[in-house]
Motif scaffolding. Structure first.
Motif, short mmCIF file in Angstrom:
data_model
loop_
_atom_site.label_atom_id
_atom_site.label_comp_id
_atom_site.label_asym_id
_atom_site.label_seq_id
_atom_site.Cartn_x
_atom_site.Cartn_y
_atom_site.Cartn_z
N MET A 1 37.91 80.68 25.56
CA MET A 1 38.51 81.58 25.58
C MET A 1 39.87 81.24 25.41
SD MET A 1 36.82 83.95 27.70
CE MET A 1 37.17 84.22 29.89
N ARG A 2 40.76 82.26 25.32
CA ARG A 2 41.58 82.41 24.58
C ARG A 2 42.69 82.44 25.60
NH1 ARG A 2 44.43 83.38 18.85
NH2 ARG A 2 46.58 83.04 19.50
N LYS A 3 44.22 82.36 26.20
CA LYS A 3 44.62 83.03 27.24
C LYS A 3 45.90 83.63 26.07
CE LYS A 3 45.84 82.54 31.00
NZ LYS A 3 46.17 81.58 32.65
N ILE A 4 46.46 85.40 25.97
CA ILE A 4 47.24 85.39 25.41
C ILE A 4 47.92 86.46 26.22
CG2 ILE A 4 46.19 85.81 22.91
CD1 ILE A 4 46.66 88.52 23.10
N SER A 5 49.77 86.04 25.87
CA SER A 5 50.20 87.05 26.55
C SER A 5 51.19 88.60 25.53
CB SER A 5 52.07 86.43 26.93
OG SER A 5 51.84 84.76 27.60
N VAL A 6 50.71 89.15 26.61
CA VAL A 6 50.99 91.26 26.64
C VAL A 6 51.75 91.55 27.39
CG1 VAL A 6 48.87 91.11 25.05
CG2 VAL A 6 48.83 91.87 27.25
N ILE A 7 53.29 92.79 26.39
CA ILE A 7 53.88 93.41 27.42
C ILE A 7 53.46 94.77 27.45
CG2 ILE A 7 56.02 94.59 26.94
CD1 ILE A 7 57.36 92.08 26.08
N THR B 1 52.05 90.60 30.55
CA THR B 1 50.81 89.52 31.91
C THR B 1 49.90 88.19 31.21
OG1 THR B 1 48.47 89.94 33.65
CG2 THR B 1 48.98 91.55 31.30
N SER B 2 49.40 88.32 31.75
CA SER B 2 48.42 87.45 30.46
C SER B 2 46.61 88.03 30.46
CB SER B 2 48.38 85.67 30.74
OG SER B 2 47.98 85.59 31.88
N ILE B 3 45.83 87.50 29.27
CA ILE B 3 44.72 88.61 29.64
C ILE B 3 44.12 87.06 28.53
CG2 ILE B 3 44.83 90.38 29.35
CD1 ILE B 3 45.19 90.85 26.23
N CYS B 4 42.83 87.06 29.18
CA CYS B 4 41.43 85.92 28.54
C CYS B 4 40.77 86.60 27.71
CB CYS B 4 41.57 84.86 29.67
SG CYS B 4 42.01 83.31 30.24
N LEU B 5 40.27 86.07 27.08
CA LEU B 5 39.38 86.69 25.63
C LEU B 5 39.10 85.84 24.92
CD1 LEU B 5 41.44 90.75 24.53
CD2 LEU B 5 39.27 89.87 26.40
N GLU B 6 37.23 85.41 24.88
CA GLU B 6 36.49 85.22 24.13
C GLU B 6 37.49 85.28 22.72
OE1 GLU B 6 34.05 85.73 27.56
OE2 GLU B 6 35.46 86.99 25.78
N GLU B 7 37.49 84.36 21.28
CA GLU B 7 38.08 84.48 20.05
C GLU B 7 37.60 85.79 19.82
OE1 GLU B 7 40.53 82.98 18.11
OE2 GLU B 7 40.95 81.64 19.95
N GLU B 8 36.06 86.08 19.85
CA GLU B 8 35.88 87.27 19.14
C GLU B 8 35.95 88.52 19.30
OE1 GLU B 8 32.86 84.00 19.01
OE2 GLU B 8 33.91 84.81 20.16
N PHE B 9 36.54 88.61 21.06
CA PHE B 9 37.27 89.93 21.08
C PHE B 9 38.17 90.00 20.76
CE2 PHE B 9 33.19 89.72 24.02
CZ PHE B 9 32.83 91.03 23.96
N LEU B 10 38.68 88.68 21.49
CA LEU B 10 40.52 88.62 20.75
C LEU B 10 40.78 89.60 18.87
CD1 LEU B 10 44.28 88.78 21.47
CD2 LEU B 10 42.83 86.15 20.25
N SER B 11 39.62 88.75 18.23
CA SER B 11 39.59 89.40 16.53
C SER B 11 39.19 90.86 16.62
CB SER B 11 38.74 88.20 15.95
OG SER B 11 38.21 88.47 15.04
N ALA B 12 38.16 90.78 17.32
CA ALA B 12 38.48 92.68 17.44
C ALA B 12 39.22 93.56 17.96
CB ALA B 12 37.09 92.84 18.27
N LEU B 13 39.78 92.54 19.13
CA LEU B 13 40.73 93.84 19.12
C LEU B 13 42.29 93.85 18.03
CD1 LEU B 13 42.22 94.61 21.82
CD2 LEU B 13 43.52 92.75 22.27
N LYS B 14 42.44 92.57 17.74
CA LYS B 14 43.70 92.69 16.41
C LYS B 14 42.82 93.45 15.23
CE LYS B 14 45.43 87.81 16.74
NZ LYS B 14 45.04 86.72 17.07
#
Length: 70
Positions: free
Chosen positions: A1-7, A14-27
């Protein structure tokens, strides 16, 4: 899990917590749509039916990928 800040909507941080795979897909989706991650998360936030933003993002990614292969 990785936490990133978004606006969200250029005003709410706010911050969101996503697994690396989901974060990669989001990007990747943000790149395909030629928008920022913040803009994509704002879009997801505006249309979500789930209470949890991280969960709504995972569902959005699943639906996006499913539509892409259909």
């Amino acid at each position: 899990m990785r936490k990133i800040s978004v606006i969200i909507a250029n005003r709410h941080q706010t911050s969101i917590c996503l697994e690396e795979e989901f974060l990669s897909a989001l990007k990747k989706i943000a790149q395909e749509k030629n928008i920022s991650i913040n803009a994509l998360v704002t879009e997801i936030d505006n249309n979500r039916t789930k209470n949890n933003l991280s969960s709504a993002i995972r569902v959005y990614i699943l639906q996006y990928m499913t539509n892409a292969i259909a």
